[in-house]
Design a protein around this motif. Sequence first.
Motif, PDB file in Angstrom:
ATOM      1  N   VAL A  73       0.608  -0.526   0.121  1.00  0.00           N
ATOM      2  CA  VAL A  73       0.408  -0.198   0.116  1.00  0.00           C
ATOM      3  C   VAL A  73       0.791   1.007   0.058  1.00  0.00           C
ATOM      4  CG1 VAL A  73      -1.643   1.364   1.512  1.00  0.00           C
ATOM      5  CG2 VAL A  73      -1.804  -0.934   1.612  1.00  0.00           C
ATOM      6  N   LEU A  74       1.008   2.378  -1.410  1.00  0.00           N
ATOM      7  CA  LEU A  74       1.726   3.258  -0.721  1.00  0.00           C
ATOM      8  C   LEU A  74       1.224   4.119  -1.424  1.00  0.00           C
ATOM      9  CD1 LEU A  74       3.647   1.871  -4.927  1.00  0.00           C
ATOM     10  CD2 LEU A  74       3.909   0.892  -2.435  1.00  0.00           C
ATOM     11  N   PRO A  75       1.678   4.725  -0.392  1.00  0.00           N
ATOM     12  CA  PRO A  75       1.579   6.302  -0.204  1.00  0.00           C
ATOM     13  C   PRO A  75       1.281   7.203  -1.388  1.00  0.00           C
ATOM     14  CG  PRO A  75       2.053   6.096   2.064  1.00  0.00           C
ATOM     15  CD  PRO A  75       2.881   4.795   0.383  1.00  0.00           C
ATOM     16  N   PHE A  76       0.508   8.725  -1.961  1.00  0.00           N
ATOM     17  CA  PHE A  76       0.559   8.964  -3.181  1.00  0.00           C
ATOM     18  C   PHE A  76       1.648  10.005  -2.375  1.00  0.00           C
ATOM     19  CE2 PHE A  76      -0.773  13.387  -3.902  1.00  0.00           C
ATOM     20  CZ  PHE A  76      -0.585  13.016  -5.046  1.00  0.00           C
ATOM     21  N   HIS A  77       2.668  10.142  -3.262  1.00  0.00           N
ATOM     22  CA  HIS A  77       3.386  11.732  -2.866  1.00  0.00           C
ATOM     23  C   HIS A  77       3.282  12.239  -4.611  1.00  0.00           C
ATOM     24  CE1 HIS A  77       6.848   9.286  -5.482  1.00  0.00           C
ATOM     25  NE2 HIS A  77       5.402   8.601  -4.875  1.00  0.00           N
ATOM     26  N   LYS A  78       4.082  13.224  -4.046  1.00  0.00           N
ATOM     27  CA  LYS A  78       4.239  14.017  -4.908  1.00  0.00           C
ATOM     28  C   LYS A  78       5.743  14.335  -5.539  1.00  0.00           C
ATOM     29  CE  LYS A  78       0.320  17.148  -3.203  1.00  0.00           C
ATOM     30  NZ  LYS A  78      -0.062  18.333  -2.954  1.00  0.00           N
ATOM     31  N   LEU A  79       6.730  13.890  -4.912  1.00  0.00           N
ATOM     32  CA  LEU A  79       7.597  13.585  -5.381  1.00  0.00           C
ATOM     33  C   LEU A  79       8.290  13.691  -7.367  1.00  0.00           C
ATOM     34  CD1 LEU A  79       9.754  10.999  -3.018  1.00  0.00           C
ATOM     35  CD2 LEU A  79       9.867  13.111  -3.122  1.00  0.00           C
ATOM     36  N   GLY A  80       7.473  13.829  -8.093  1.00  0.00           N
ATOM     37  CA  GLY A  80       7.817  13.800  -9.268  1.00  0.00           C
ATOM     38  C   GLY A  80       7.057  14.640  -9.716  1.00  0.00           C
ATOM     39  N   GLU A  81       6.502  15.836  -9.197  1.00  0.00           N
ATOM     40  CA  GLU A  81       5.693  16.908  -9.573  1.00  0.00           C
ATOM     41  C   GLU A  81       6.555  17.909 -11.120  1.00  0.00           C
ATOM     42  OE1 GLU A  81       2.514  20.980  -8.435  1.00  0.00           O
ATOM     43  OE2 GLU A  81       3.446  19.584  -6.978  1.00  0.00           O
ATOM     44  N   ALA A  82       7.574  18.315 -10.121  1.00  0.00           N
ATOM     45  CA  ALA A  82       8.360  18.815 -10.601  1.00  0.00           C
ATOM     46  C   ALA A  82       9.136  18.012 -12.144  1.00  0.00           C
ATOM     47  CB  ALA A  82      10.041  19.222 -10.561  1.00  0.00           C
ATOM     48  N   LYS A  83       8.645  16.687 -12.316  1.00  0.00           N
ATOM     49  CA  LYS A  83       8.846  16.017 -13.845  1.00  0.00           C
ATOM     50  C   LYS A  83       8.031  16.204 -14.193  1.00  0.00           C
ATOM     51  CE  LYS A  83      12.410  12.155 -12.985  1.00  0.00           C
ATOM     52  NZ  LYS A  83      11.810  10.780 -12.628  1.00  0.00           N
ATOM     53  N   TRP A  84       6.723  16.735 -14.119  1.00  0.00           N
ATOM     54  CA  TRP A  84       5.705  17.384 -15.073  1.00  0.00           C
ATOM     55  C   TRP A  84       6.016  18.497 -15.916  1.00  0.00           C
ATOM     56  CZ3 TRP A  84       0.487  14.670 -15.615  1.00  0.00           C
ATOM     57  CH2 TRP A  84       0.477  13.553 -15.644  1.00  0.00           C
ATOM     58  N   GLN A  85       6.390  19.892 -14.233  1.00  0.00           N
ATOM     59  CA  GLN A  85       6.534  20.611 -15.031  1.00  0.00           C
ATOM     60  C   GLN A  85       7.198  20.813 -16.123  1.00  0.00           C
ATOM     61  OE1 GLN A  85       7.208  22.266 -11.158  1.00  0.00           O
ATOM     62  NE2 GLN A  85       5.642  22.214 -10.624  1.00  0.00           N
ATOM     63  N   ALA A  86       8.313  20.321 -15.730  1.00  0.00           N
ATOM     64  CA  ALA A  86       9.556  20.862 -16.667  1.00  0.00           C
ATOM     65  C   ALA A  86       9.329  20.365 -17.904  1.00  0.00           C
ATOM     66  CB  ALA A  86      11.075  19.650 -16.339  1.00  0.00           C
ATOM     67  N   LEU A  87       8.038  18.569 -18.239  1.00  0.00           N
ATOM     68  CA  LEU A  87       8.037  18.705 -19.650  1.00  0.00           C
ATOM     69  C   LEU A  87       7.132  19.606 -19.784  1.00  0.00           C
ATOM     70  CD1 LEU A  87       7.745  14.583 -18.876  1.00  0.00           C
ATOM     71  CD2 LEU A  87       8.869  15.870 -20.096  1.00  0.00           C
ATOM     72  N   GLY A  88       6.863  20.694 -18.935  1.00  0.00           N
ATOM     73  CA  GLY A  88       5.638  21.537 -19.182  1.00  0.00           C
ATOM     74  C   GLY A  88       3.812  20.629 -19.657  1.00  0.00           C
TER      75      GLY A  88
END
Length: 273
Positions: free
Chosen positions: A227-242
């Motif tokens: 059971v993996l708690p949601f996190h936002k560690l990848g948000e910067a990658k989304w931003q970098a990809l526009g």
Amino acid sequence: MTALLPPAPATPARAPAATPATPAAAATRRPAVGSVHSWDLSTGVDGPGTRFVTFLSGCPLTCLYCHNPDTWRMRDGKRTTADEIVTEARKYTRFIAAAGGGATVSGGEPLLQPVFTGELLHRFKHELGLHTALDTSGFLGVRATDALLRDTDLVLLDIKSWDRATYRKLTGRPLEPTLGFARRLADLGKEVHVRFVLVPGLTDDPANIEGVAAFAASLGNVTRVDVLPFHKLGEAKWQALGRPFLLHGTPCPTPGQTALARAAFTAHGLHAV
């Protein structure tokens, strides 16, 4: 099933001169090259022990919480030979074996490149003697041949939601192919670790969790649930990809919420962590 060959003629004809392999025969050969995002050594998150993890490029899902959106497009990966990957993994085999680990093929979605994935798993297992794991959403499970699965010791299977509408909203794809693949793995007796990401307001409905738990328990081959708690560690990658990160305002689950979700799986006799 292999068809029986017809009986040989009483007077054998003269053998024709050797000719190059036909295009159809050549197409059945395993390609030596795949699209690879990266590789890494990890402990505890990609299967048991310390593991050599190969991340392939390309994924048919567009999960809203994906922390590696840079792996979605196969063309963004590096064309890499299986020899290169195996040579790199070989450097760590003694360490990996001592740590009770193995090799995992992940992504992206490795079954988007099933022949290359099968070659890696085969060579990891038979050439390097490593425990092998396949990390997959199961959406492309029909592409996994029986030979590929024979070379796979463990499948890390993401079941992202039980509610069909939520699953499609989350991934952009239907749930049924994943469930069909899970049943096939059960029929084969293949060990499975189920992965479920707990996202407040999206996958945390008790009925949704109960659905995943009951299904996983019915299979008989699930030895662990993460059971993996949601996190936002990848948000910067989304931003970098526009790309807009649509879960920007979604809170991470509390320890109490995560514990309750794990308890739902435990109640079905599953080992949940």
